[in-house]
Design a protein around this motif. Structure first.
Motif, PDB file in Angstrom:
ATOM      1  N   PRO A   1       4.954   0.288   6.612  1.00  0.00           N
ATOM      2  CA  PRO A   1       4.532  -0.045   7.910  1.00  0.00           C
ATOM      3  C   PRO A   1       3.851  -1.679   7.552  1.00  0.00           C
ATOM      4  O   PRO A   1       3.647  -2.046   6.346  1.00  0.00           O
ATOM      5  CB  PRO A   1       3.166   0.792   7.909  1.00  0.00           C
ATOM      6  N   VAL A   2       3.761  -2.461   8.728  1.00  0.00           N
ATOM      7  CA  VAL A   2       3.516  -3.772   8.535  1.00  0.00           C
ATOM      8  C   VAL A   2       1.926  -3.934   8.366  1.00  0.00           C
ATOM      9  O   VAL A   2       1.661  -4.944   7.936  1.00  0.00           O
ATOM     10  CB  VAL A   2       3.998  -4.654   9.708  1.00  0.00           C
ATOM     11  N   GLU A   3       1.144  -3.061   8.762  1.00  0.00           N
ATOM     12  CA  GLU A   3      -0.385  -3.497   9.028  1.00  0.00           C
ATOM     13  C   GLU A   3      -0.941  -3.642   7.672  1.00  0.00           C
ATOM     14  O   GLU A   3      -1.744  -4.597   7.466  1.00  0.00           O
ATOM     15  CB  GLU A   3      -0.967  -1.892   9.381  1.00  0.00           C
ATOM     16  N   PRO A   4      -0.611  -3.075   6.379  1.00  0.00           N
ATOM     17  CA  PRO A   4      -1.194  -3.620   4.977  1.00  0.00           C
ATOM     18  C   PRO A   4      -1.007  -4.954   4.773  1.00  0.00           C
ATOM     19  O   PRO A   4      -1.587  -5.615   4.430  1.00  0.00           O
ATOM     20  CB  PRO A   4      -0.867  -2.734   4.298  1.00  0.00           C
ATOM     21  N   THR A   5       0.396  -5.519   5.042  1.00  0.00           N
ATOM     22  CA  THR A   5       0.704  -6.853   4.910  1.00  0.00           C
ATOM     23  C   THR A   5       0.081  -7.886   5.852  1.00  0.00           C
ATOM     24  O   THR A   5      -0.478  -8.726   5.658  1.00  0.00           O
ATOM     25  CB  THR A   5       2.390  -7.000   4.947  1.00  0.00           C
ATOM     26  N   ARG A   6       0.040  -7.183   7.027  1.00  0.00           N
ATOM     27  CA  ARG A   6      -0.960  -7.923   8.234  1.00  0.00           C
ATOM     28  C   ARG A   6      -2.189  -8.360   7.568  1.00  0.00           C
ATOM     29  O   ARG A   6      -2.682  -9.410   8.193  1.00  0.00           O
ATOM     30  CB  ARG A   6      -0.796  -7.395   9.627  1.00  0.00           C
ATOM     31  N   THR A   7      -2.900  -7.655   7.063  1.00  0.00           N
ATOM     32  CA  THR A   7      -4.398  -7.910   6.598  1.00  0.00           C
ATOM     33  C   THR A   7      -4.471  -8.841   5.755  1.00  0.00           C
ATOM     34  O   THR A   7      -5.458  -9.652   5.658  1.00  0.00           O
ATOM     35  CB  THR A   7      -4.896  -6.490   5.852  1.00  0.00           C
TER      36      THR A   7
ATOM     37  N   GLU B   1      -2.528 -11.771   6.295  1.00  0.00           N
ATOM     38  CA  GLU B   1      -2.285 -12.928   6.865  1.00  0.00           C
ATOM     39  C   GLU B   1      -3.820 -13.825   6.868  1.00  0.00           C
ATOM     40  O   GLU B   1      -3.950 -15.207   6.699  1.00  0.00           O
ATOM     41  CB  GLU B   1      -1.983 -12.675   8.205  1.00  0.00           C
TER      42      GLU B   1
ATOM     43  N   ASP C   1       0.948  -1.256   0.071  1.00  0.00           N
ATOM     44  CA  ASP C   1       0.015  -0.032  -0.142  1.00  0.00           C
ATOM     45  C   ASP C   1       0.836   1.376  -0.062  1.00  0.00           C
ATOM     46  O   ASP C   1       1.375   1.635   0.835  1.00  0.00           O
ATOM     47  CB  ASP C   1      -0.965   0.197   1.140  1.00  0.00           C
TER      48      ASP C   1
ATOM     49  N   SER D   1       0.231   4.382   2.600  1.00  0.00           N
ATOM     50  CA  SER D   1       0.542   4.209   3.976  1.00  0.00           C
ATOM     51  C   SER D   1       2.068   4.265   4.167  1.00  0.00           C
ATOM     52  O   SER D   1       2.732   4.827   4.902  1.00  0.00           O
ATOM     53  CB  SER D   1      -0.060   3.068   4.610  1.00  0.00           C
TER      54      SER D   1
ATOM     55  N   GLN E   1       4.337   6.809   6.293  1.00  0.00           N
ATOM     56  CA  GLN E   1       5.586   6.245   7.009  1.00  0.00           C
ATOM     57  C   GLN E   1       6.919   7.259   6.910  1.00  0.00           C
ATOM     58  O   GLN E   1       7.563   7.602   7.920  1.00  0.00           O
ATOM     59  CB  GLN E   1       5.756   4.745   6.931  1.00  0.00           C
TER      60      GLN E   1
ATOM     61  N   GLU F   1       7.879  -6.610  11.438  1.00  0.00           N
ATOM     62  CA  GLU F   1       6.904  -5.840  12.375  1.00  0.00           C
ATOM     63  C   GLU F   1       7.641  -4.458  12.713  1.00  0.00           C
ATOM     64  O   GLU F   1       6.997  -3.262  12.668  1.00  0.00           O
ATOM     65  CB  GLU F   1       6.415  -6.441  13.602  1.00  0.00           C
TER      66      GLU F   1
END
Length: 335
Positions: A286-292, A294, A182, A185, A189, A280
């Motif tokens: 930022p890790v959040e987009p990749t975490r979505t 999972e 993304d 984001s 960052q 992380e």
């Protein structure tokens, strides 16, 4: 990840910033670069230059296309170290310079983008021929992984235009490391005050690559580049978005972010077996987009998150953990 030891940072590279900067603090010990230069035609008289290296012994298990990140090139230490690990593991490697990067600067006008399908798809077609019937794999560091994800989820029209069969697999396996999915984001960052030095360093490289274009830059572009530009977003607004025919920088960030396509099963079905690796504590992406992603992973689409590692760092006791993991993952994939 089953069968793989978890990543453990090596002293003194304990946090994300130190992991990210480790290669800048300590030069990478590598053999001389003996890569054979190979030009790839991408249309309109332009070419991209790659460096080909064979395995250290025997016939190659497959050919791995290696993609550099923002401001990088085929000569960057991290990409060469990954290539060296893969060569020692039995693979041939192809280190590609994207448009405007490295030793290929004189062969093509302009610069690359996060979605460079009109360049990358022709390269993938020619790389498949170069693989000579052996598996063709891909590995992308940072923005290099973003470009590969965009290419692999490209439309049938884009593939036909590049001379590709829309139904044929572009790659037989893919690993991405610290890759933004993304761009919006990621832009926010890198603009945080704590990342001011990182952004300045990246901007300096991007501006230098752009101004070094032997085909020239427009007066408007030169005025923007010598501004100086305050951020990577400003660079993308002045240079990347208009050069790649996006309506605005917001339009570029939206359309060139693979996250939205990866969340749809019809696009994920176009991927080969894929592994996304992200830390992380990555200070850049930022890790959040990749975490979505999972929640939708399966046997063919895997997401591996680590607590530590920084941005394309992952320096452990036995060397670079992601270099070794990538080689083992490809070996298991090919059986």
């Amino acid at each position: 990840m089953d069968g793989e030891p978890p990543f453990q940072p090596r002293f003194p590279w304990w946090n994300g910033d130190l992991q990210t900067l480790r290669d800048s603090f300590r030069p990478i010990d590598l053999p001389a670069d003996r890569g054979h230069p190979l030009p790839f035609d991408v249309g309109n008289g332009d070419q991209l230059l790659a460096k080909w290296d064979g395995p250290l012994t025997g016939e190659p298990l497959g050919l791995v296309l290696l993609m550099h990140g923002l401001g990088g090139s085929s000569e960057r230490g991290g990409l060469r170290r990954m290539g060296d690990t893969l060569q020692r593991s039995g693979f041939a490697v192809l280190r590609l310079n994207m448009r405007g990067a490295g030793s290929g600067r004189t062969l093509a006008r302009g610069t690359y983008a996060a979605n460079s399908n009109r360049d990358l798809l022709p390269v993938l077609r020619q790389a498949r021929t170069l693989a000579a019937g052996r598996p063709l794999l891909g590995m992308g560091i940072s923005l290099g992984g973003t470009k590969l994800l965009n290419a692999l989820t490209s439309t049938s029209v884009e593939r036909r235009t590049a001379g590709l069969d829309p139904q044929a697999p572009l790659l037989d396996g893919l690993v991405t490391i610290s890759s933004p999915v993304d761009l919006e984001s990621c832009s926010r960052q890198i603009e945080r005050p704590r990342n001011r030095i990182y952004q300045h360093w990246l901007l300096k490289r991007l501006v230098a690559q752009t101004l070094a274009d032997p085909f020239g830059v427009t007066a408007t572009e030169r005025q923007a580049l010598e501004g100086p530009l305050p951020s990577i977003r400003a660079f993308d607004a002045a240079i990347t978005a208009p050069r790649w025919s996006y309506a605005s920088v917001d339009d570029y960030y939206r359309q060139a972010s693979p996250l939205w396509r990866l969340q749809e099963a019809r696009y994920r079905s176009q991927l080969p077996p894929t592994l996304l690796i992200h830390a992380e504590d990555d200070p850049w992406v930022p890790v959040e987009p990749t975490r979505t992603l999972e929640a939708i992973q399966d046997e063919r689409f895997q997401v591996l998150l680590t607590a530590k590692g920084g941005h394309n760092g992952f320096h452990g006791r036995g060397g670079c953990w992601t270099d070794q993991l990538t080689a083992r993952w490809f070996q298991r994939l090919l059986g």
